[in-house]
Design an enzyme around this catalytic site. Structure first.
Site, PDB file in Angstrom:
ATOM      1  N   SER A  19       0.812  -1.210   0.000  1.00 51.30           N
ATOM      2  CA  SER A  19       0.000   0.000   0.000  1.00 51.30           C
ATOM      3  C   SER A  19       0.848   1.263   0.000  1.00 51.30           C
ATOM      4  CB  SER A  19      -0.954   0.010   1.199  1.00 51.30           C
ATOM      5  OG  SER A  19      -0.245  -0.096   2.412  1.00 51.30           O
ATOM      6  N   ILE A  22       8.333   0.661  -0.617  1.00 50.60           N
ATOM      7  CA  ILE A  22       9.030  -0.150  -1.614  1.00 50.60           C
ATOM      8  C   ILE A  22       8.057  -1.059  -2.350  1.00 50.60           C
ATOM      9  CG2 ILE A  22      10.728  -1.999  -1.918  1.00 50.60           C
ATOM     10  CD1 ILE A  22      12.299  -0.755   0.428  1.00 50.60           C
ATOM     11  N   TYR A 172      14.190  -8.952  15.660  1.00 56.56           N
ATOM     12  CA  TYR A 172      14.033  -8.548  14.265  1.00 56.56           C
ATOM     13  C   TYR A 172      14.923  -9.392  13.357  1.00 56.56           C
ATOM     14  CZ  TYR A 172      13.931  -5.557  10.103  1.00 56.56           C
ATOM     15  OH  TYR A 172      13.798  -5.079   8.821  1.00 56.56           O
ATOM     16  N   LYS A 176      13.625 -11.507  10.089  1.00 59.28           N
ATOM     17  CA  LYS A 176      14.075 -11.269   8.720  1.00 59.28           C
ATOM     18  C   LYS A 176      14.851 -12.460   8.172  1.00 59.28           C
ATOM     19  CE  LYS A 176      13.297  -8.248   6.579  1.00 59.28           C
ATOM     20  NZ  LYS A 176      12.090  -7.856   5.790  1.00 59.28           N
TER      21      LYS A 176
END
Length: 282
Positions: A19, A22, A172, A176
């Site tokens: 939305s 990137i 995090y 990832k």
């Protein structure tokens, strides 16, 4: 006959998120070719600090030349993702490209990171990428059999086992790297099917609204590049024959340079010669 000037024309992409930022830039680049695009995003209503909803994104992509199916939903919900895949195949006749773009970030240290935020990152980043990829496999196999060069592209970093990255923000990093392990595993699992599976990551920080809204964001933008560099790199990856590129952890500027694009100044968010800030995990 395929349009050699618009290689993604009439191909179908399903993307998580998209939305803004990137993801939206990648989708817009595909839309300019006349691609069919499904966006699966939960931004039904405007965010108080971040511009764009799945509806405004869909309007932009259609204006750019694409055909768009906007799905309001959370990539953490199995039924939502399954329905999005089914509706995409029903409307556009198949799926050629999966882009795992949705991601949550929290750089807190382990002792300060709440388990709610930890679970959010794992569910969106790692589980969400696994789920969307998994459910799209039958359609991607059909795309491969039809000679349409199917791809899965995940916005995740190289698997860098330098302890500094786990030590800086373990939650995090796990989230990832889970996305990146999905790339590594699926590229091998689907190699014989002719489905390309790669990850893409920016060399520098990218000037998105999320960056601007973080503490020190205004200053960080001056040493960042625009989302267009990721979009142009993604386009080059997605238009490469699937048999020639799979199982790679790609860096945006390296992709461009490999295609002869060496002047990258136009991608700077703020013109100048200040040193750019290298992104995480590099």
């Amino acid at each position: 006959m395929p349009d050699i000037d618009k290689p993604l024309a009439n191909k179908t992409m399903i993307m998580s998120g998209g939305s803004r930022g990137i993801g939206l830039e990648i989708a817009r680049r595909a839309a300019a070719d006349g691609a069919n695009i499904t966006l699966v995003a939960k931004t039904d209503q405007p965010h108080p600090r971040l511009p764009g909803t799945v509806h405004t994104a869909a309007a932009e992509l259609e204006q750019a030349g694409g055909k768009v199916l906007a799905v309001v939903g959370d990539v953490r919900e199995d039924a939502v993702v399954a329905s999005a895949v089914e509706r995409t195949v029903e409307r556009f006749g198949g799926i050629d490209i999966v882009v795992n773009n949705a991601s949550a970030i929290d750089l807190s240290t382990t002792d300060t990171l709440s388990m709610k935020r930890y679970d959010l990152m794992l569910d969106i980043n790692c589980r969400g990428s696994f789920l969307l990829s998994k459910l799209a496999i039958p359609a991607l196999r059909a795309s491969a059999l039809a000679g349409r060069d199917p791809h899965i592209l995940t916005l995740s970093p190289p698997l860098n086992l330098d302890p500094r990255w786990a030590g800086a923000h373990l939650g995090y990093t796990i989230a990832k790297y889970g996305m990146s392990l999905t790339t590594l595993g699926l590229s091998e699992e689907l190699r014989a099917d002719g489905i390309a599976v790669n990850s893409l990551w920016p060399r520098t920080t990218i000037a998105t609204a999320a960056i601007r809204n973080r503490p020190g964001g205004a200053e960080r933008v001056t040493t960042s590049r625009t989302p267009a560099i990721c979009a142009d790199a993604a386009y080059l990856v997605l238009t490469t024959p699937s048999g020639l590129l799979t199982g790679e952890f790609l860096i945006d500027e390296d992709v461009l340079v490999a295609h002869g694009i060496t002047d990258l100044d136009s991608y700077r968010a703020v013109p100048g010669d200040a040193p750019l800030t290298t992104d995480l995990f590099l």
